[in-house]
Motif scaffolding. Sequence first.
Motif, mmCIF file in Angstrom:
data_model
loop_
_atom_site.group_PDB
_atom_site.id
_atom_site.type_symbol
_atom_site.label_atom_id
_atom_site.label_comp_id
_atom_site.label_asym_id
_atom_site.label_seq_id
_atom_site.Cartn_x
_atom_site.Cartn_y
_atom_site.Cartn_z
ATOM 1 N N ALA A 163 0.855 -1.185 0.000
ATOM 2 C CA ALA A 163 0.000 0.000 0.000
ATOM 3 C C ALA A 163 0.891 1.235 0.000
ATOM 4 C CB ALA A 163 -0.910 -0.001 1.230
ATOM 5 N N LEU A 164 0.746 2.065 -1.015
ATOM 6 C CA LEU A 164 1.643 3.201 -1.185
ATOM 7 C C LEU A 164 1.145 4.404 -0.398
ATOM 8 C CD1 LEU A 164 2.375 2.976 -5.024
ATOM 9 C CD2 LEU A 164 3.743 2.119 -3.134
ATOM 10 N N LYS A 165 2.050 4.984 0.383
ATOM 11 C CA LYS A 165 1.752 6.195 1.139
ATOM 12 C C LYS A 165 2.888 7.175 0.943
ATOM 13 C CE LYS A 165 -1.182 4.203 4.762
ATOM 14 N NZ LYS A 165 -2.365 5.025 4.389
ATOM 15 N N LEU A 166 2.541 8.397 0.569
ATOM 16 C CA LEU A 166 3.523 9.446 0.363
ATOM 17 C C LEU A 166 3.816 10.149 1.685
ATOM 18 C CD1 LEU A 166 5.199 11.154 -1.725
ATOM 19 C CD2 LEU A 166 3.244 12.730 -1.735
ATOM 20 N N GLU A 167 5.087 10.254 2.008
ATOM 21 C CA GLU A 167 5.515 11.009 3.187
ATOM 22 C C GLU A 167 5.886 12.414 2.737
ATOM 23 O OE1 GLU A 167 8.753 8.794 4.785
ATOM 24 O OE2 GLU A 167 7.645 6.900 4.770
ATOM 25 N N LEU A 168 5.076 13.379 3.150
ATOM 26 C CA LEU A 168 5.267 14.777 2.779
ATOM 27 C C LEU A 168 5.348 15.576 4.070
ATOM 28 C CD1 LEU A 168 5.397 16.419 0.089
ATOM 29 C CD2 LEU A 168 3.011 17.026 0.508
ATOM 30 N N GLY A 169 6.564 15.768 4.561
ATOM 31 C CA GLY A 169 6.725 16.367 5.885
ATOM 32 C C GLY A 169 6.143 15.437 6.936
ATOM 33 N N ALA A 170 5.233 15.968 7.749
ATOM 34 C CA ALA A 170 4.586 15.146 8.779
ATOM 35 C C ALA A 170 3.338 14.459 8.263
ATOM 36 C CB ALA A 170 4.232 16.029 9.978
ATOM 37 N N GLN A 171 2.968 14.710 7.030
ATOM 38 C CA GLN A 171 1.733 14.150 6.478
ATOM 39 C C GLN A 171 1.983 12.789 5.830
ATOM 40 O OE1 GLN A 171 -0.943 17.189 4.499
ATOM 41 N NE2 GLN A 171 0.982 18.330 4.393
ATOM 42 N N ASP A 196 1.320 27.357 -1.738
ATOM 43 C CA ASP A 196 1.449 28.802 -1.559
ATOM 44 C C ASP A 196 2.287 29.311 -2.728
ATOM 45 O OD1 ASP A 196 1.781 31.391 -0.843
ATOM 46 O OD2 ASP A 196 2.730 31.000 1.106
ATOM 47 N N THR A 197 1.610 29.833 -3.731
ATOM 48 C CA THR A 197 2.307 30.208 -4.964
ATOM 49 C C THR A 197 2.979 31.573 -4.887
ATOM 50 O OG1 THR A 197 0.245 31.129 -5.843
ATOM 51 C CG2 THR A 197 0.735 28.827 -6.355
ATOM 52 N N SER A 198 2.831 32.255 -3.772
ATOM 53 C CA SER A 198 3.406 33.593 -3.679
ATOM 54 C C SER A 198 4.909 33.568 -3.423
ATOM 55 C CB SER A 198 2.718 34.381 -2.551
ATOM 56 O OG SER A 198 2.950 33.748 -1.299
ATOM 57 N N LYS A 199 5.454 32.437 -3.064
ATOM 58 C CA LYS A 199 6.887 32.346 -2.760
ATOM 59 C C LYS A 199 7.421 31.000 -3.240
ATOM 60 C CE LYS A 199 5.961 30.537 1.876
ATOM 61 N NZ LYS A 199 6.181 30.705 3.332
ATOM 62 N N THR A 200 8.733 30.907 -3.200
ATOM 63 C CA THR A 200 9.379 29.637 -3.550
ATOM 64 C C THR A 200 8.996 28.570 -2.533
ATOM 65 O OG1 THR A 200 11.244 30.799 -4.572
ATOM 66 C CG2 THR A 200 11.582 28.492 -3.949
ATOM 67 N N THR A 201 8.644 27.390 -3.034
ATOM 68 C CA THR A 201 8.181 26.307 -2.161
ATOM 69 C C THR A 201 9.110 25.104 -2.284
ATOM 70 O OG1 THR A 201 5.893 27.029 -2.477
ATOM 71 C CG2 THR A 201 6.242 24.805 -1.585
ATOM 72 N N GLU A 202 9.529 24.598 -1.136
ATOM 73 C CA GLU A 202 10.345 23.389 -1.093
ATOM 74 C C GLU A 202 9.495 22.255 -0.528
ATOM 75 O OE1 GLU A 202 13.447 23.168 -2.193
ATOM 76 O OE2 GLU A 202 13.738 25.302 -2.620
ATOM 77 N N LEU A 203 9.409 21.170 -1.262
ATOM 78 C CA LEU A 203 8.617 20.012 -0.836
ATOM 79 C C LEU A 203 9.497 18.769 -0.843
ATOM 80 C CD1 LEU A 203 5.245 20.509 -2.779
ATOM 81 C CD2 LEU A 203 5.659 20.887 -0.348
ATOM 82 N N ALA A 204 9.775 18.246 0.346
ATOM 83 C CA ALA A 204 10.521 16.989 0.461
ATOM 84 C C ALA A 204 9.531 15.833 0.497
ATOM 85 C CB ALA A 204 11.378 16.995 1.728
ATOM 86 N N PHE A 205 9.836 14.784 -0.224
ATOM 87 C CA PHE A 205 8.913 13.650 -0.305
ATOM 88 C C PHE A 205 9.689 12.345 -0.134
ATOM 89 C CE2 PHE A 205 10.540 14.146 -4.590
ATOM 90 C CZ PHE A 205 10.758 12.847 -5.008
ATOM 91 N N GLY A 206 8.936 11.300 0.126
ATOM 92 C CA GLY A 206 9.513 9.964 0.211
ATOM 93 C C GLY A 206 8.399 8.931 0.264
#
Length: 456
Positions: A163-171, A196-206
């Motif tokens: 079962a695939l679950k994306l880890e996006l920060g604490a989510q 939040d498109t008003s600024k640069t966004t960093e998204l770490a995933f796993g």
Amino acid sequence: MNKSLTVKLGAIALLILVLLVPLLMIDGIIDDRQQLRDGVLEDIARSSSYSQQLSGPVMVVPYRKVVRTWKTKEKSDERYQEIGEERGRLYFLPERFELDGQVQTELRARGIYEARLFHADNRISGHFSLPAQLGIKEDFVDYTFDAPFLAVGISDIRGIENALKLELGAQRLDFVPGTQVGWLGEGVRVTLPALDTSKTTELAFGFDLRLQGTGSLQVLPVGKTSRVNLAANWPHPSFIGNFLPAKREINDQGFTADWQTSFFSTNLQEAMSRCVSGNDCEAFNGRSFGVSFIDPVDQYLKSDRAIKYALLFIVLTFAGFFLFEVLKSLAVHPVQYALVGVALAFFYLLLLSLSEHIGFALAYLLSASGCVLLIGFYVCHVLRSVRHGLSFSAGLAALYGLLYGLLSAEDYALLMGSLLLFGLLGVFMVLTRNLDWYGIGQKPAKPLEFDLGAVQ
């Protein structure tokens, strides 16, 4: 050269041509058995999963854009503005992409045929770096963005084993089937929180992906910088694709391989742009690399390579018989040549049938031993001498040994074959250096008598 010698050489040449018929039939049997094996492997893959290619993750941001168009009425010069809506998508590749995979292989059998399946425990991680306003420079206020999602292409989703679950920060977010991106093909996707498109966004995933497949595992290096590390218990890897591993170690227990790429080497961003805008996705999908878990040289390929030397074997064996005739003044009947030639041809049929059950090396040993013993027993009586028969058998056994060396050392096969033929030519010239070829056949050779008591 006298008439009798000419007739004998002509008969020998005709026999060699006739023996090509059973050799071609055996070669056809090899092709048929190989096709049957391939069909069984295809059936096994169809009931489990095919070769696998991972493409992604790719971030997709759907948008709606207000489009304002000025138009002029037909019967007047009055202008008016028409407001419409345009739908589209923005695609983003990861800034960093990493995959660490541990692969275990297993055999699935159907009858006498076996297919090698693999189970890959993959840890996929990285991060996206999205520019402010998602890189849109003009009319940003006209854009409305829908929920973004992450899409991962998996060529055969039947092979997903967890079962695939994306880890996006604490989510922890659940994947669902389907990429909704045509050029990624089959796969999975996961809906992301609003950006939040008003600024640069960093998204770490796993996320963890356990994947089953048959044949090969390939990865598309989607990151601006990508690193892929694979370790498996398969000791005969065949590295495939557009990039070879930067580091690799192979031993009897398996292999480890490490790939590292960047956008400078893959040009994947531009390839994706062409895929999205022009529907030309061949360059994008062709940037993959990976490993094949198929045995690179199976018994059918080895048998096919072996039968290519059959004509040479028959010619050399007949040349040995002919030497005994001219040097020992013995008369070997064409029927005796033919029987020995048929025995040589049957070696390849024995080799094919035995290798399907006990492996090529042992099958080769048993087939060659059987043919050498049979021909040696027969030649002892044909030449009326145990010593001559054993000498002939030893030479034939040496030829089989050299053939196995040619099959095992493919890179040096041409060199070894050339040296073998040159050496045999030298032996033939040395043995016949004092032979009076014009005198052959003037004194009739003594006919052979098939009497067991004559064998000494």
